[in-house]
Design a protein around this motif. Structure first.
Motif, mmCIF file in Angstrom:
data_model
loop_
_atom_site.group_PDB
_atom_site.id
_atom_site.type_symbol
_atom_site.label_atom_id
_atom_site.label_comp_id
_atom_site.label_asym_id
_atom_site.label_seq_id
_atom_site.Cartn_x
_atom_site.Cartn_y
_atom_site.Cartn_z
ATOM 1 N N ALA A 450 -1.246 3.233 13.196
ATOM 2 C CA ALA A 450 -2.688 3.134 12.956
ATOM 3 C C ALA A 450 -3.053 3.698 11.590
ATOM 4 C CB ALA A 450 -3.446 3.869 14.057
ATOM 5 N N ALA A 451 -2.406 4.788 11.196
ATOM 6 C CA ALA A 451 -2.682 5.384 9.887
ATOM 7 C C ALA A 451 -2.275 4.437 8.763
ATOM 8 C CB ALA A 451 -1.942 6.714 9.757
ATOM 9 N N ALA A 452 -1.107 3.792 8.894
ATOM 10 C CA ALA A 452 -0.649 2.861 7.865
ATOM 11 C C ALA A 452 -1.587 1.662 7.750
ATOM 12 C CB ALA A 452 0.768 2.399 8.183
ATOM 13 N N LEU A 453 -2.040 1.135 8.884
ATOM 14 C CA LEU A 453 -2.979 0.008 8.855
ATOM 15 C C LEU A 453 -4.302 0.409 8.214
ATOM 16 C CD1 LEU A 453 -2.348 -1.599 12.365
ATOM 17 C CD2 LEU A 453 -1.823 -2.608 10.136
ATOM 18 N N MET A 454 -4.764 1.610 8.508
ATOM 19 C CA MET A 454 -6.018 2.083 7.912
ATOM 20 C C MET A 454 -5.883 2.210 6.397
ATOM 21 S SD MET A 454 -9.132 2.963 8.319
ATOM 22 C CE MET A 454 -9.254 3.152 10.107
ATOM 23 N N LEU A 455 -4.775 2.764 5.938
ATOM 24 C CA LEU A 455 -4.561 2.887 4.497
ATOM 25 C C LEU A 455 -4.466 1.519 3.838
ATOM 26 C CD1 LEU A 455 -1.950 5.806 4.428
ATOM 27 C CD2 LEU A 455 -4.341 5.913 3.710
ATOM 28 N N ASN A 456 -3.780 0.589 4.485
ATOM 29 C CA ASN A 456 -3.617 -0.748 3.914
ATOM 30 C C ASN A 456 -4.952 -1.485 3.828
ATOM 31 O OD1 ASN A 456 -1.884 -2.631 2.755
ATOM 32 N ND2 ASN A 456 -1.568 -3.723 4.688
ATOM 33 N N LYS A 457 -5.834 -1.185 4.744
ATOM 34 C CA LYS A 457 -7.141 -1.857 4.773
ATOM 35 C C LYS A 457 -8.139 -1.229 3.798
ATOM 36 C CE LYS A 457 -10.923 -2.979 7.964
ATOM 37 N NZ LYS A 457 -11.399 -2.857 9.372
ATOM 38 N N LYS A 458 -8.145 0.113 3.708
ATOM 39 C CA LYS A 458 -9.201 0.808 2.978
ATOM 40 C C LYS A 458 -8.822 1.223 1.554
ATOM 41 C CE LYS A 458 -12.173 1.150 6.486
ATOM 42 N NZ LYS A 458 -13.542 0.572 6.456
ATOM 43 N N LEU A 459 -7.542 1.525 1.320
ATOM 44 C CA LEU A 459 -7.168 2.162 0.062
ATOM 45 C C LEU A 459 -7.327 1.246 -1.141
ATOM 46 C CD1 LEU A 459 -6.024 4.713 -1.277
ATOM 47 C CD2 LEU A 459 -3.737 3.751 -0.966
ATOM 48 N N HIS A 464 -9.950 -0.163 -6.207
ATOM 49 C CA HIS A 464 -10.179 -1.384 -6.994
ATOM 50 C C HIS A 464 -8.863 -1.941 -7.550
ATOM 51 C CE1 HIS A 464 -14.455 -0.555 -6.717
ATOM 52 N NE2 HIS A 464 -14.228 0.664 -7.194
ATOM 53 N N VAL A 465 -7.846 -1.941 -6.708
ATOM 54 C CA VAL A 465 -6.537 -2.476 -7.083
ATOM 55 C C VAL A 465 -6.283 -3.732 -6.264
ATOM 56 C CG1 VAL A 465 -4.048 -2.069 -7.107
ATOM 57 C CG2 VAL A 465 -5.618 -0.214 -7.690
ATOM 58 N N SER A 466 -5.873 -4.806 -6.930
ATOM 59 C CA SER A 466 -5.614 -6.067 -6.234
ATOM 60 C C SER A 466 -4.397 -6.757 -6.835
ATOM 61 C CB SER A 466 -6.834 -6.989 -6.319
ATOM 62 O OG SER A 466 -7.141 -7.280 -7.675
ATOM 63 N N TYR A 467 -3.940 -7.786 -6.133
ATOM 64 C CA TYR A 467 -2.754 -8.522 -6.579
ATOM 65 C C TYR A 467 -3.107 -9.510 -7.684
ATOM 66 C CZ TYR A 467 1.157 -11.793 -6.552
ATOM 67 O OH TYR A 467 2.207 -12.595 -6.929
ATOM 68 N N ASP A 468 -2.353 -9.459 -8.768
ATOM 69 C CA ASP A 468 -2.434 -10.475 -9.818
ATOM 70 C C ASP A 468 -1.162 -10.361 -10.651
ATOM 71 O OD1 ASP A 468 -2.973 -12.079 -12.140
ATOM 72 O OD2 ASP A 468 -5.098 -11.980 -11.594
ATOM 73 N N ALA A 469 -0.233 -11.282 -10.406
ATOM 74 C CA ALA A 469 1.067 -11.226 -11.069
ATOM 75 C C ALA A 469 0.974 -11.505 -12.563
ATOM 76 C CB ALA A 469 2.022 -12.216 -10.417
ATOM 77 N N HIS A 542 8.368 -0.682 11.423
ATOM 78 C CA HIS A 542 7.393 -1.769 11.504
ATOM 79 C C HIS A 542 7.190 -2.367 10.111
ATOM 80 C CE1 HIS A 542 6.151 -0.940 15.645
ATOM 81 N NE2 HIS A 542 6.170 0.345 15.338
ATOM 82 N N VAL A 543 6.942 -3.675 10.066
ATOM 83 C CA VAL A 543 6.799 -4.407 8.804
ATOM 84 C C VAL A 543 5.326 -4.507 8.437
ATOM 85 C CG1 VAL A 543 7.284 -6.569 7.608
ATOM 86 C CG2 VAL A 543 8.873 -5.712 9.339
ATOM 87 N N LEU A 544 5.041 -4.317 7.141
ATOM 88 C CA LEU A 544 3.662 -4.344 6.660
ATOM 89 C C LEU A 544 3.637 -4.911 5.247
ATOM 90 C CD1 LEU A 544 0.791 -3.440 7.510
ATOM 91 C CD2 LEU A 544 1.267 -1.235 6.445
ATOM 92 N N GLY A 545 2.820 -5.926 5.018
ATOM 93 C CA GLY A 545 2.632 -6.463 3.677
ATOM 94 C C GLY A 545 1.544 -5.691 2.960
ATOM 95 N N ALA A 546 1.843 -5.162 1.775
ATOM 96 C CA ALA A 546 0.881 -4.332 1.051
ATOM 97 C C ALA A 546 -0.349 -5.138 0.659
ATOM 98 C CB ALA A 546 1.532 -3.739 -0.195
ATOM 99 N N SER A 547 -1.526 -4.557 0.887
ATOM 100 C CA SER A 547 -2.823 -5.163 0.566
ATOM 101 C C SER A 547 -3.076 -6.439 1.364
ATOM 102 C CB SER A 547 -2.934 -5.460 -0.942
ATOM 103 O OG SER A 547 -4.255 -5.803 -1.286
#
Length: 696
Positions: A450-459, A464-469, A542-547
């Motif tokens: 639950a903590a990892a999911l919360m961080l992935n959702k809110k952090l 203001h960090v997002s994916y852009d290769a 457990h597997v988690l895709g960042a952002s």
């Protein structure tokens, strides 16, 4: 007459003490000497003769041309420990070298002494299941709980090293016509110059102290070939040697340097014939043959499987007392050997790193030793002890009581919470920056998942960090660089998420593939795309895709990842291109599959890795029932390993669901009230995916 013989014996003992490193054998003679005046004249003569013979052997005076000694079996009993395990006998010879004689061992006191001296110290380090294996003698010494001849063994280092060849020895099977018995040989193949390099490695280690080597049983202790012992290696052709081999049966001996000689002395405490002089080449070939037992698959199954964190070719151990250093009293015994070896490579930064021990409380210093012992060479030469001490202290603060910390063992903490970096990103103090922010975000969470999911959702929105290769400056940004640029690749996002998890005590690790094993690609047939993601530990991985806003273990790339294990091994730039790797913070042999392939710098092999492709093969949610666990008054713990890697470690009350591979084999342990039951489980190939175990 008695006094004359006693004088001769004492002269022999005193002379023996002067023979370089062989002073330690004198204890056998001095112990017997104490009872001389009470013995009969004939008995005194017999003992005196035995001592003088052994003294002469160690001085090089009674060695046959074939390398064996001329001591009779009765006389050689003076050198035999008769412990239950050959590794205990070999280690007993080593401890005698450093600390003098141990007690007299009899059938009455043997079991109790072995348990207290060997098994209990090893068991305290978590390796109790492998108490008889030679490589684990280093763990016994490192435990700090051994006592020998009244001395607590706290200033001795046991460091594992490798005498294995790069090529796995081949097992050859023959048949004796007269007896119709099958015989086995290991054909050891040396690459160009490799045998001389391994001989030089052995000789360097012997300059430090005695070496304990792990060997095939038949190579050194075959009762039918006494005359061949330590003269058993046959040269077949240039670079190829034949060594007697015994599947599933192994042995251990101690090896000592002989001053002013290119020969070495082998002491086999399990053998009445006991002491042998042989060449360093024979020792190297025999030790190399052992890797056929651990690394080779014969008849469809591994003869001896990998266990714990012992790498498959670091079978041999050198024992030595390190040179005095001011910081030594502050260094805990745990991980001391690795830390000392690393500090020797730190150059001018050695003093700075060592100063870190004085900045930490005693209960956190072993963590610093773990970091120093496993950190990349560049970090050894650049990071300060102050930087590491602050980071270690913050890592322990992150482990303040939280609901999920019962699932975090010390080994998991050291590997996946403590490390200051994941890959080769810039080293910055991310715990200070991320810790307070992330602790607020997970304040109401009741589990690591639950903590990892919360961080992935809110952090990521918060920073203001997002994916852009295209817009990200570099592919491997550190957290501070990601926050500054606001754009990241999948690797940078994964580093940020993994560090955020670690900042609140959620174990996390980076996972990735250099090239998907999917059926599309360029004109040259190369399959397109690499990817990096995160795994978090909550009693299992457990597997988690960042952002990515998705549940645990439900991300888009699992289909692609499932193809890796069955894909053809494709070696590109020294890596297996389609495999799945997870970064680990521990030193491993630099071979393909043991380092994390960073596609932005494939020549960088400083980040070690485990190949976890098998864990993504036919991944299914499997119901595991532990019969009797629902009625147990105390907690029932289920532990699963696969290919030597920890898969799950959690409490069970009736039934639990785990992500496992359909058709996969797992080593299962069920623990209850100090008792353990062990079983190999095989997950069904198709639904229903269910496995049943029982409490011990």
């Amino acid at each position: 007459m008695n006094s004359l013989i006693a004088t001769e014996v004492m002269v022999a003992c005193n002379g023996l003490k002067q023979v370089g490193r062989f002073w330690w054998f004198s204890f056998y003679f001095e112990t017997i000497f104490e009872g001389f005046m009470l013995a009969t004249l004939s008995r005194v003569k017999q003992i005196a003769a035995a001592m003088l013979v052994v003294s002469a052997v160690l001085c090089g005076g009674l060695i046959r041309a074939d390398g064996t000694s001329a001591i009779t079996p009765a006389q050689k009993k003076l050198l035999v420990w008769h412990f239950d395990q050959c590794s205990y006998n070999a280690l007993g010879s080593v401890l005698t070298y450093f600390y003098g004689p141990g007690p007299v061992i009899t059938n009455v006191n043997r079991d109790a002494f072995e348990k207290k001296t060997f098994f209990d110290p090893l068991n305290s380090t978590g390796y109790g299941g492998y108490y008889g294996w030679a490589p684990w003698t280093s763990k016994m010494v490192d435990s700090g709980r051994m006592v020998w001849n009244g001395h607590r063994v706290t200033n001795l280092i046991g460091a594992n090293f490798s005498l294995a060849t790069h090529l796995v020895p081949k097992v050859l099977i023959g048949r004796v016509k007269q007896t119709h018995q099958y015989v086995f040989f290991a054909r050891v193949a040396f690459e160009k110059g490799e045998r001389h390099r391994l001989i030089a490695r052995l000789q360097r280690q012997l300059q430090k102290g005695p070496v304990l080597i792990w060997t095939p049983y038949a190579a050194v202790l075959d009762g039918n070939n006494r005359d061949m012992q330590w003269h058993q290696v046959k040269r077949m052709s240039p670079g190829h040697y034949l060594v007697p081999f015994s599947p599933q049966l192994t042995h251990a001996v101690a090896v000592f340097a002989i001053p002013h000689s290119n020969k070495v002395l082998v002491v086999d405490g399990s053998d009445l014939h006991g002491v042998y002089q042989t060449s360093a080449s024979t020792v190297v070939c025999t030790a190399a043959a052992m890797s056929a037992s651990v690394r080779l698959k014969l008849g469809g199954g591994t003869i001896i499987s990998r266990c714990g964190d012992m790498y498959s070719d670091r079978f041999d151990v050198v024992f030595y007392k390190p040179k005095h250093a001011a910081f030594m009293p502050l260094m805990p015994l745990q991980y001391r050997a690795q830390a000392l070896g690393a500090l020797a490579k730190a150059g001018a930064n050695r003093a700075s790193l060592a100063a870190g021990y004085g900045l930490l409380p005693p209960n956190q210093r072993s963590a610093l030793s773990f970091l120093i012992g496993n950190m990349p060479l560049n970090d050894l030469k650049t990071l300060s002890g102050n930087y590491l001490a602050i980071d270690v202290a913050l890592a322990y603060q992150a482990m303040a009581p939280r609901p999920w910390h019962s699932h975090v063992s010390n080994r998991i903490f050291l590997q996946y919470v403590l490390p200051y970096a994941n890959l080769d990103e810039k080293r910055d103090g991310w715990r200070k920056q991320l810790g307070p922010m992330c602790q607020r975000l997970v304040a109401g969470c009741r589990s690591a998942g639950a903590a990892a999911l919360m961080l992935n959702k809110k952090l990521f929105p918060l920073l203001h960090v997002s994916y852009d290769a295209q817009k990200r400056p570099i592919p491997n940004e550190s957290p501070s660089q990601s926050i500054l640029s606001h754009y990241d690749s999948c690797t940078g996002l994964s580093i940020l998420l993994a560090d955020a998890c670690r900042s609140v005590g959620v174990p996390a690790r980076i996972v990735g593939t250099p090239m998907w094993a999917v059926h599309r690609g360029d004109a040259n047939g190369n399959n397109a795309g690499n990817h990096t993601w995160v795994e978090i530990w909550d009693g299992q991985w457990h597997v988690l895709g960042a952002s990515e806003v998705s549940p645990l273990d439900k991300t888009w790339f699992l289909r692609n990842a499932s193809l890796a294990y069955g894909a053809r091994l494709k070696l590109i730039d020294g890596i297996y291109a389609h495999r799945i790797y997870t970064a680990v913070f521990k030193r491993k042999p630099i071979t393909p599959g043991n380092w994390f392939p960073m596609v932005w710098d494939l020549n960088d092999h400083t980040v070690y890795a485990d190949d976890v492709s098998a864990d993504y093969d036919h991944r299914e949610l499997v119901s595991v029932r532990v019969a009797g666990s629902g009625k147990a008054a105390t907690s029932v713990v289920l532990v699963l390993h696969r290919q030597g890697r920890l898969v799950a470690n959690l409490s069970v009350h009736g039934r639990v669901k785990l992500w496992l591979s359909a058709g996969g084999h797992y080593a299962a342990q069920v623990r209850l009230a100090g008792k353990t039951s062990r079983k190999t489980i095989v997950v069904p190939q198709k639904a229903p995916f269910a496995v049943e175990l029982s409490v011990p």
